[in-house]
Design a protein around this motif. Structure first.
Motif, PDB file in Angstrom:
ATOM      1  N   LEU B 556       0.831  -1.200   0.000  1.00 57.34           N
ATOM      2  CA  LEU B 556       0.000   0.000   0.000  1.00 57.34           C
ATOM      3  C   LEU B 556       0.868   1.253   0.000  1.00 57.34           C
ATOM      4  O   LEU B 556       0.579   2.227  -0.699  1.00 57.34           O
ATOM      5  N   ALA B 557       1.966   1.207   0.776  1.00 57.66           N
ATOM      6  CA  ALA B 557       2.849   2.374   0.847  1.00 57.66           C
ATOM      7  C   ALA B 557       3.471   2.658  -0.515  1.00 57.66           C
ATOM      8  O   ALA B 557       3.783   3.803  -0.839  1.00 57.66           O
ATOM      9  N   LEU B 558       3.644   1.592  -1.314  1.00 58.57           N
ATOM     10  CA  LEU B 558       4.240   1.770  -2.632  1.00 58.57           C
ATOM     11  C   LEU B 558       3.189   2.032  -3.701  1.00 58.57           C
ATOM     12  O   LEU B 558       3.501   2.147  -4.875  1.00 58.57           O
ATOM     13  N   GLY B 559       1.930   2.063  -3.280  1.00 61.39           N
ATOM     14  CA  GLY B 559       0.864   2.333  -4.239  1.00 61.39           C
ATOM     15  C   GLY B 559       0.504   1.145  -5.098  1.00 61.39           C
ATOM     16  O   GLY B 559      -0.026   1.309  -6.196  1.00 61.39           O
ATOM     17  N   VAL B 560       0.757  -0.081  -4.627  1.00 64.30           N
ATOM     18  CA  VAL B 560       0.392  -1.268  -5.399  1.00 64.30           C
ATOM     19  C   VAL B 560      -1.093  -1.554  -5.171  1.00 64.30           C
ATOM     20  O   VAL B 560      -1.529  -1.703  -4.034  1.00 64.30           O
ATOM     21  N   GLU B 561      -1.862  -1.591  -6.242  1.00 63.19           N
ATOM     22  CA  GLU B 561      -3.309  -1.818  -6.154  1.00 63.19           C
ATOM     23  C   GLU B 561      -3.701  -3.019  -6.988  1.00 63.19           C
ATOM     24  O   GLU B 561      -3.243  -3.114  -8.126  1.00 63.19           O
ATOM     25  N   PRO B 562      -4.522  -3.930  -6.509  1.00 61.18           N
ATOM     26  CA  PRO B 562      -4.967  -4.089  -5.134  1.00 61.18           C
ATOM     27  C   PRO B 562      -3.812  -4.528  -4.242  1.00 61.18           C
ATOM     28  O   PRO B 562      -2.826  -5.049  -4.750  1.00 61.18           O
ATOM     29  N   PRO B 563      -3.920  -4.328  -2.925  1.00 53.39           N
ATOM     30  CA  PRO B 563      -2.779  -4.616  -2.057  1.00 53.39           C
ATOM     31  C   PRO B 563      -2.364  -6.088  -2.126  1.00 53.39           C
ATOM     32  O   PRO B 563      -3.216  -6.966  -2.235  1.00 53.39           O
ATOM     33  N   PRO B 564      -1.076  -6.364  -2.122  1.00 49.45           N
ATOM     34  CA  PRO B 564      -0.594  -7.747  -2.187  1.00 49.45           C
ATOM     35  C   PRO B 564      -0.866  -8.470  -0.871  1.00 49.45           C
ATOM     36  O   PRO B 564      -0.886  -7.851   0.189  1.00 49.45           O
ATOM     37  N   LEU B 565      -1.096  -9.792  -0.926  1.00 48.24           N
ATOM     38  CA  LEU B 565      -1.388 -10.562   0.274  1.00 48.24           C
ATOM     39  C   LEU B 565      -0.218 -11.453   0.685  1.00 48.24           C
ATOM     40  O   LEU B 565      -0.197 -11.981   1.783  1.00 48.24           O
ATOM     41  N   SER B 566       0.743 -11.641  -0.217  1.00 46.80           N
ATOM     42  CA  SER B 566       1.857 -12.501   0.153  1.00 46.80           C
ATOM     43  C   SER B 566       3.158 -11.942  -0.397  1.00 46.80           C
ATOM     44  O   SER B 566       3.153 -11.118  -1.313  1.00 46.80           O
ATOM     45  N   VAL B 567       4.277 -12.403   0.194  1.00 44.62           N
ATOM     46  CA  VAL B 567       5.594 -11.931  -0.233  1.00 44.62           C
ATOM     47  C   VAL B 567       5.856 -12.238  -1.715  1.00 44.62           C
ATOM     48  O   VAL B 567       6.222 -11.334  -2.466  1.00 44.62           O
TER      49      VAL B 567
END
Lengths: 276, 586
Positions: B556-567
Motif C-alpha cells: 500500500l505504501a508503494l501504491g500497489v493496487e490491489p494490495p498484495p497478500l503474500s511476499v
C-alpha cells in the motif's frame, strides 16, 4: 422455545456469586472497618446461644434481618436462605409429629431453628459486606497465619476463573455428550445426566486449574510472599491502612445497645419458654 | 535504604545487566540438559529479543536471570549467572526480584490480588518498603494503568492485565525486565502497545529489556540485539540488523524473517535488510522511482455474487450480557448475515466486538435476545444445543478447555460414540491420522504442546462431521511452524466441511486462508468483503484496531493496487523474480 433469561439462569447465578463475594452492592456494613464487621458478626453469632427466651431470640432475629436488608444481600443468597428456613420449619413439624412429640417438642426445635436462622442472617450480612481484600487484611490483623489470610484472598481471586472454567466444561458436555432418548419418569434421566456431568466436569476443571497455579506459585515467590512471612514490615504496612473511626465505634455501640434492649424486653415480656 | 535494598543494591556500576558463563542446567528427572554451555553477555540498557524454536531453552534461560532456576527449580546447575554484578546462587529469589522483573506468557495467572492497586503494591508491601505507596503510584503511572487502580483484575481485558502484570514487577524498580512472549495471547494492536511501553521503559529509565519472541516483525522493529537459541545454547548474539541479515539461518530455526526482509531479499539478495515497513518502502521507492502501475493480471475475482446454498442465517439479531452492576451491555445489535456453502469466512474486529458471541449463538448454547438464528433451516430456539451439534462444531480459543476425557482418543470418540455411530473406531483412527496425532492417541490432551493441542481439537471437531465449523482464534499462541501446520490443515478441510468460520486477530491467517471477511463493529457487520478489500480500506482497519500484514502495508505504501497478500506476490509485481521462484508462502 428457548429464550435468554436474566434471572434464574446460570449466568445470573454466576453474577450473583460475584456480587456477593466482591461486595459490589455496598451497604451499611461495607463501609465499616473489616475488623469491626467481624467483631459485630462474632457478637451476633454467639449471643443467641446464651438464651432460651424466644422474645430475645425474636428480637435478635429482627436486628439481624434489618442488617441483612441494610447490607443489600442479593436475591440468590436470600432466596436460598428462605428456602432453607421454610424447609427446616416443615421438617421440625414433621419430625415432632412422627416421633409423637407435643407442642413443647415443636417449641424446643423451633427455638433451635430460630437461633440458627439468626446466626445465618448475621453471617450473610457480614460476609456479603466484606470484599476479599478487606477480609484478608482483617484476618491478618487478627493474627491468623499469613497462609490463611492469603488463601482467602486468593480463593476469591480464583472464584471467577473457576466459574468460567466450570461453565465452559459443562457446555462442552452439553454439546458433545450423547443426546438423551427420553427424559424418563419425572425426568430422572435428566437428573442422572446432570449429576454425572457435574462429576465428570470436576476432573478437567481441577487439572486446568492446577496448570494455572504453577505460574502463580512462581510469581508469589518472586514478589516476596515468602519474604513477607518471615519479616513483619509488610504486615505492618498492610495493616496501617486499617483504621477504625468513630462511626465504627458508634456502630458497635449501637449493636450492643440493641442486644441489651432485646434482653431487657425479653425479661419483661417472656414468650412461652421465658421461664428457662 | 531498607535492609533488602542494602542486600541487593544496584551492584557494581560497570557490571553488565546479565552475564552468563559456562552454564548448564538439567531439570530434576530429565534425561538431558535443557541448557548447556551457555555464554552470554547482555549490556545494561539493551533491548534484547531471545528467539528460537520450541524447546530450545529460551524460557529456562530467562528463568536463570531471576533465580527461579536454580532456587525454585532445583536441578543440576553448573556454571555461573551474574545479574547486575551479583551471582544468582548467592542471592535469594526475593532479593533478585529487585533486580529482575519477570512477566509470564500466561500473565493472567501471575495476578494474585483482587484489585489492580493491591496487585501492583503487593511486591513493595511484602518487602516492607517504606515508599511502597510512591512506587505503586509510579508504576501504575508509568504503564498507564492508574485509571484502573480500583478495578478488580478479572474485570480487565487481556491487554490491560498484561500492563498490570508489568506494572507489578516495575514497582520493585528492577534494572532488568524479562517478558515472555507478549504477542502470544494478545491481538496485534495490543501487542504493539506492550512493545511501545517496553521501548519507553527502556529509553526513559534505561531498563534492560529481554523479550522472548516468535514473531520476527516485532523483533526487527523494537529489539536492539537478538539472541538465537538452539538446543539449549545461544547460537549467536548479534545486533538486530546483522541478525536479520541471516534470514536463512533464522528460518532454519523456525523463525521466518519479517515479510519486509523477505521482500527486500527477493528483489535484491545482497542489500542489507530493512527493519520496518517505512524503511523498506523508502528504499524500494528509490529503487523503483516510477510510480508502480496497477497490475491488471493480479486483480482478483472479488465480490462475485454468492451462489452457494445457505448454511446458516442470522436475521435482526440482538444479544448482550448483564454485567456485575446489572447493566446490559449489548454486543450484537440488528445483525443480519448469511453463511453459504463453500465459504471460508474470517470474522474480524476489535476485542469485545462480538466475535465470540456470534459463534456461541451459532452453536445454540445461547439464543438471541431478539431476532432469529437459523442453522440449516432450523431456528436455534426450537432445539437443544446437542441436537444442533450434529451440524455445527465450535472449537474454543483455549484448546485445553476442549479436553473432557483423559486421552485424546476418548475425546475424539466421545461425540460419534455418543451418537451411536458403529464405525466410531475407524472414524477416530482416520481423523487422528489426518491431523497427524495417531501416535499420541493415548496421551492426555492437556499434556501435549500448544500446536498438538490445537490439532487434537481439530480432530475432535472433524469427528463430529459438521456442516459448519466455527473456530475461535485457532492460531493464537502458536509458534510459526505450528501455525502454518494449522493453516494447511484448514486448507485441507474444505472438502469435508461446507462452511468454515474463523474468528481471528491474525491478519496473516486472513490474508492466506480466508475468502470472505466479515468485520464486526458496533454490534453489526461493518464490512463484508475479501482480504484485499479489507486491507485496502485503511480507515476501516484503523477504526477497528486491525493491523494488516507487513507485506500488505508495504504494498500500500508503494501504491500497489490491489494490495498484495503474500511476499511472492509483491516481489513478482514489483518486477523481481517470478512468484513461483520466490517461495510458496508469505
Amino acid at each position: 422455545m428457548r429464550r435468554e433469561r436474566d434471572r434464574l439462569s446460570v449466568e445470573w447465578v454466576k453474577l450473583e456469586l460475584l456480587r456477593t463475594a466482591y461486595a459490589t452492592r455496598g451497604g451499611l456494613l461495607a463501609g465499616r472497618d473489616p475488623r469491626v464487621v467481624i467483631g459485630w458478626y462474632l457478637i451476633l453469632a454467639v449471643v443467641p446461644w446464651f438464651t432460651h427466651n424466644v422474645t430475645v431470640l425474636a428480637g435478635l432475629f429482627v436486628v439481624c434481618a434489618a442488617a441483612v436488608v441494610l447490607s443489600r444481600v442479593g436475591p440468590l443468597i436470600l432466596g436460598l436462605f428462605v428456602i432453607g428456613f421454610v424447609l427446616e420449619g416443615l421438617y421440625v413439624l414433621f419430625a415432632a409429629w412422627l416421633f409423637g412429640g407435643d407442642a413443647s417438642t415443636v417449641l424446643a426445635m423451633a427455638e433451635f431453628t430460630l437461633k440458627l436462622a439468626t446466626v445465618s442472617l448475621a453471617s450473610m450480612a457480614a460476609f456479603v459486606s466484606l470484599d476479599p481484600e478487606k477480609l484478608s487484611d482483617a484476618l491478618l490483623s487478627l493474627h491468623a497465619p499469613a497462609m490463611v489470610s492469603f488463601g482467602v484472598s486468593y480463593g476469591y481471586r480464583m472464584l471467577p476463573v473457576l466459574m468460567e472454567e466450570f461453565h465452559t466444561v459443562v457446555d462442552g458436555h452439553r454439546l458433545r455428550a450423547a443426546p438423551l432418548a427420553s427424559k424418563g419418569f419425572l425426568g430422572w434421566r435428566v437428573a442422572v445426566r446432570t449429576a454425572t456431568t457435574l462429576v465428570a466436569a470436576f476432573y478437567p476443571l481441577m487439572l486446568n486449574t492446577a496448570k494455572r497455579t504453577r505460574t502463580t506459585v512462581e510469581a508469589l515467590e518472586t514478589r516476596g510472599f515468602t519474604y513477607a512471612a518471615e519479616h513483619p514490615d509488610g504486615r505492618r504496612i498492610r495493616l496501617a491502612a486499617l483504621r477504625a473511626d468513630r462511626w465504627d465505634a458508634l456502630f458497635l455501640g449501637a449493636t450492643l445497645a440493641l442486644v441489651a434492649v432485646c434482653f431487657t424486653v425479653g425479661r419483661a415480656f417472656p414468650l412461652l419458654g421465658g421461664a428457662v | 535504604m531498607t535492609s533488602t535494598e542494602a542486600a541487593t543494591g544496584p551492584g557494581p556500576a560497570d557490571a553488565p545487566a546479565v552475564e552468563v558463563s559456562d552454564l548448564a542446567f538439567r531439570y530434576p528427572g530429565a534425561d538431558h540438559d535443557t541448557l548447556r554451555g551457555v555464554d552470554l553477555r547482555i549490556e545494561r540498557g539493551d533491548f534484547v529479543a531471545v528467539v528460537g524454536g520450541n524447546g530450545s531453552g529460551k524460557t529456562t534461560l530467562c528463568k536463570t536471570f531471576n533465580g527461579l532456576v536454580p532456587h525454585y527449580w532445583s536441578g543440576t546447575f553448573e556454571g555461573r549467572v551474574r545479574v547486575l554484578g551479583r551471582d544468582t546462587r548467592e542471592v535469594s529469589v526475593g532479593a533478585l526480584s529487585h533486580l529482575v522483573g519477570y512477566v509470564y506468557q500466561d500473565f493472567g495467572n501471575q495476578l494474585v490480588r483482587p484489585t489492580v492497586r493491591d496487585e501492583v503494591a503487593f511486591g513493595p508491601v511484602n518487602f516492607g518498603l517504606p515508599d511502597h505507596r510512591e512506587r505503586t503510584d509510579e508504576a501504575m503511572e508509568l504503564l498507564g494503568v492508574a485509571h484502573l487502580a480500583d478495578r478488580f483484575t478479572w474485570q480487565l481485558s487481556g491487554g490491560q492485565q498484561h500492563l498490570v502484570a508489568l506494572a507489578s514487577v516495575m514497582a520493585l524498580r528492577p534494572g532488568v525486565v524479562v517478558v515472555d512472549e507478549p504477542v502470544a495471547e494478545l491481538d496485534p494492536a495490543r501487542a504493539a502497545r506492550i512493545y511501545e511501553v517496553l521501548e519507553d521503559l527502556n529509553r526513559r529509565l534505561g531498563t534492560t529489556v529481554v523479550v522472548i519472541e516468535h514473531h520476527a516483525e516485532y523483533v526487527a522493529r523494537y529489539a536492539r540485539s537478538v539472541v538465537l537459541m538452539a538446543d539449549g545454547a545461544p547460537v549467536w548474539h548479534l545486533p538486530t540488523r546483522a541478525a536479520m541479515d541471516r534470514a536463512e539461518e533464522l528460518e532454519r530455526h523456525g523463525i521466518p524473517a519479517p515479510q519486509v526482509v523477505r521482500v527486500a531479499r527477493g528483489l535484491d539478495p545482497a542489500a542489507p535488510p530493512p527493519l520496518t515497513v517505512t524503511e523498506a518502502a523508502d528504499r524500494l521507492r528509490s529503487r523503483h522511482p516510477h510510480a508502480l502501475p496497477p497490475d491488471r493480471r493480479a486483480v482478483r475475482v472479488a465480490g462475485s455474487e454468492p451462489t452457494g446454498e445457505t448454511v446458516a442465517e442470522l436475521a435482526g439479531v440482538r444479544h448482550g450480557y448483564r454485567g456485575v452492576g446489572g447493566d446490559l451491555s449489548v454486543v450484537l445489535d440488528g445483525l443480519d448475515l448469511t453463511l453459504r456453502d463453500g465459504e471460508r469466512v474470517a470474522l474480524v474486529g476489535g476485542n469485545g466486538a462480538g466475535k465470540s458471541t456470534l459463534l456461541r449463538l451459532l452453536t445454540g448454547l445461547k439464543v438471541p435476545r431478539e431476532g432469529t438464528v437459523r442453522v440449516g433451516g432450523t431456528d436455534t430456539r426450537t432445539v437443544r444445543p446437542n441436537a444442533l451439534a450434529d451440524r455445527v462444531c465450535h472449537l474454543y480459543q483455549r484448546p485445553e478447555q476442549m479436553f473432557l476425557k483423559d486421552s485424546v482418543y476418548e475425546d475424539v470418540a466421545m461425540f460419534p460414540r455418543g451418537r451411536g455411530r458403529t464405525d466410531t473406531d475407524t472414524l477416530v483412527a482416520e481423523v487422528l491420522d489426518r491431523v497427524g496425532l495417531s501416535g499420541l492417541a493415548g496421551r492426555d490432551g492437556r499434556l501435549l504442546s500448544g500446536g498438538q493441542q490445537r490439532r487434537a481439537t481439530l480432530a475432535v471437531g472433524l469427528a463430529t462431521s459438521p456442516a459448519l465449523l466455527l473456530l475461535d482464534e485457532p492460531t493464537s499462541s502458536l509458534d510459526t511452524a505450528s501455525r502454518d501446520a494449522v493453516i494447511a490443515m484448514l486448507d485441507a478441510l474444505s472438502g469435508t466441511i461446507r462452511c468454515t468460520v474463523v474468528a481471528t486477530h491474525d491478519m496473516h491467517l486472513v490474508a492466506e486462508w480466508a475468502g470472505r471477511v466479515l468485520v464486526l463493529d458496533g454490534g453489526r457487520v461493518a464490512a463484508d468483503t475479501d482480504p484485499a478489500g479489507l486491507f485496502a480500506d485503511t480507515a476501516l482497519m484503523e477504526s477497528v484496531g486491525l493491523v494488516a500484514p507487513e507485506v500488505t502495508r508495504l504494498g500500500l505504501a508503494l501504491g500497489v493496487e490491489p494490495p498484495p497478500l503474500s511476499v511472492p506476490e509483491l516481489v513478482s509485481r514489483l518486477g523481481g523474480i517470478p512468484a513461483e521462484e520466490v517461495g510458496e508462502r508469505a
